[in-house]
Write a protein that holds these residues in place. Structure first.
Motif, PDB file in Angstrom:
ATOM      1  N   SER A  83       0.829  -1.734   0.435  1.00 39.86           N
ATOM      2  CA  SER A  83       0.588   0.497   0.390  1.00 39.86           C
ATOM      3  C   SER A  83       1.244   1.415  -0.115  1.00 39.86           C
ATOM      4  O   SER A  83       0.535   2.177  -0.599  1.00 39.86           O
ATOM      5  N   THR A  84       2.166   1.796   0.837  1.00 35.94           N
ATOM      6  CA  THR A  84       2.851   2.279   0.329  1.00 35.94           C
ATOM      7  C   THR A  84       2.577   2.716  -0.563  1.00 35.94           C
ATOM      8  O   THR A  84       3.485   4.037  -0.814  1.00 35.94           O
ATOM      9  N   ALA A  85       3.572   2.291  -1.236  1.00 35.92           N
ATOM     10  CA  ALA A  85       4.015   2.261  -2.715  1.00 35.92           C
ATOM     11  C   ALA A  85       2.778   2.932  -4.141  1.00 35.92           C
ATOM     12  O   ALA A  85       2.529   3.096  -4.857  1.00 35.92           O
ATOM     13  N   ASN A  86       1.694   1.773  -3.653  1.00 39.16           N
ATOM     14  CA  ASN A  86       0.443   1.549  -4.531  1.00 39.16           C
ATOM     15  C   ASN A  86       0.030   2.604  -5.186  1.00 39.16           C
ATOM     16  O   ASN A  86      -0.878   3.001  -5.803  1.00 39.16           O
ATOM     17  N   ALA A  87      -0.714   3.664  -3.596  1.00 36.02           N
ATOM     18  CA  ALA A  87      -0.960   4.703  -3.421  1.00 36.02           C
ATOM     19  C   ALA A  87      -0.864   5.371  -4.519  1.00 36.02           C
ATOM     20  O   ALA A  87      -1.517   6.718  -4.957  1.00 36.02           O
ATOM     21  N   PHE A  88       0.294   5.790  -4.889  1.00 32.89           N
ATOM     22  CA  PHE A  88       1.329   6.474  -5.098  1.00 32.89           C
ATOM     23  C   PHE A  88       1.911   6.028  -6.413  1.00 32.89           C
ATOM     24  O   PHE A  88       0.808   6.972  -8.043  1.00 32.89           O
TER      25      PHE A  88
END
Length: 383
Positions: A83-88
């Protein structure tokens, strides 16, 4: 059986759920949502708090608020949840991974500056296990290059950063935005659930709009406008007030929960320090600029094979530890469009880190069994 995690009821959770239902409003922004938001703003001096359905949603809101586009690059630790990367990525950004520190799974702040280009828009830090990244250095870099900072504080409720001048601030209050989680594996739980913290007033109004499907509905309900409509992009990020009701009951017992977790953490630390001192395992170390919220306790094995053998040994007596993230630079999705790059420390933690059973209702006897099983594995195998 001793599971890795177990959800729990500690107070008025069921009573408040019933109260929420009887109030006639169990959709977003009900009475318990407002109580929870006020609690966090008062306790940690967060300028503005918005409950969300998950930490993932809070991160996605932060990405929208940051105006991330396909022209931007965002620096993200390689060792983190997707999620940390996916959001961006959802906003079109190119993710630039950073390695972990050699000492702990947090981002190596000394490597951030070399990753910055003319396209860099934001730095995302993850306070792994509730232990602070070196936020003083991160914010200095961000200020130098005019970058936004997003704190992924999913595991970091009730943790603080101690500045060089001795002042202390809650994690989540230092970057421009912060995202927290109340998933059932966290310190304070509501099953699912999260929270976005906004530390810059210029983003307050837009955050409300994004959270309400891109409408100015919140302003309408406050009587600030006579009707509401579609004014921006957004989504349905509001949690049901039933989730907030469960959460508020946990917040009433906040200190009880935290004191118990700290007791569990300290017991693991002191009992397993012997194995660390003999060079068998690594255990968490708290930097001088960080406090410990007792989110988890992990050990670092010699290699992946040893970790697998230890897991098997523990499962044979019905103890269920778990490893954690696969370093995102090795993920199938990333490698479909990017060349393989090694991040030595991130991959070390990915291969060797093991999380021990840790939950509020873990008994002293159960914890003793976990500890004795680990000690037997190491000492017996080396007799």
């Amino acid at each position: 059986m001793i599971p890795f995690n177990k959800s729990f009821i500690i107070g008025n959770e069921l009573l408040y759920i019933e109260e929420a239902v009887k109030s006639g409003k169990i959709s977003g922004d009900g009475i318990f949502t407002k109580k929870c938001q006020s609690f966090f703003q008062e306790k940690y001096q967060f300028p503005k708090v918005l409950l969300t359905t998950s930490c993932t949603d809070a991160l996605e809101m932060a990405a929208i608020l940051s105006n991330i586009t396909s022209e931007d690059e965002v620096i993200v630790p390689a060792f983190t949840f997707v999620s940390t990367a996916n959001a961006f990525v959802l906003r079109g950004a190119k993710i630039i991974f950073a390695d972990s520190s050699i000492k702990n799974p947090n981002i190596d702040v000394d490597k951030i500056e070399n990753l910055i280009t003319s396209k860099t828009k934001a730095i995302v830090v993850v306070h792994y296990a509730g232990i602070a990244c070196d936020m003083e250095k991160v914010m200095e870099i961000a200020k130098k290059y005019n970058l936004l900072v997003i704190e992924d504080a999913a595991q970091a409720i009730d943790s603080y950063y101690v500045f060089s001048d001795g002042t202390k601030r809650a994690l989540g209050s230092i970057g421009h935005f912060a995202a927290f989680s109340f998933h059932e594996t966290k310190n304070i739980i509501s099953g699912e659930g999260g929270m976005l913290v906004i530390n810059d007033q210029k983003y307050f109004d837009r955050a409300e709009i994004i959270r309400e499907k891109g409408t100015n509905r919140s302003a309408f309900f406050r009587g600030e406008i006579d009707k509401y409509g579609w004014v921006d992009i957004g989504s349905s990020f509001l949690p049901s007030d039933i989730i907030a009701a469960f959460l508020f009951a946990q917040l009433e017992k906040f200190d009880v929960i935290q004191n118990k977790r700290i007791t569990i953490w300290n017991k693991y630390f002191h009992e397993l320090k012997e194995l660390k001192d003999k060079g068998f395992i690594g255990i968490p170390q708290i930097p001088k600029y960080a406090t410990n919220n007792a989110h988890m306790f992990y050990i670092i094995c010699k290699d992946e094979a040893e970790r697998s053998n230890l897991i098997d040994a523990m499962k044979s007596v019905e103890i269920y530890p778990v490893f954690h993230y696969t370093s995102l630079n090795k993920s199938q999705f990333y490698l479909e469009t990017n060349e393989s790059i090694d991040y030595i420390n991130a991959e070390k933690f990915s291969d060797r880190l093991l999380r021990l059973p840790f939950f509020y209702e873990l008994t002293n006897q159960e914890q003793e069994q976990v500890i004795s099983t680990i000690k037997y594995f190491y000492f017996k195998s080396r007799i």
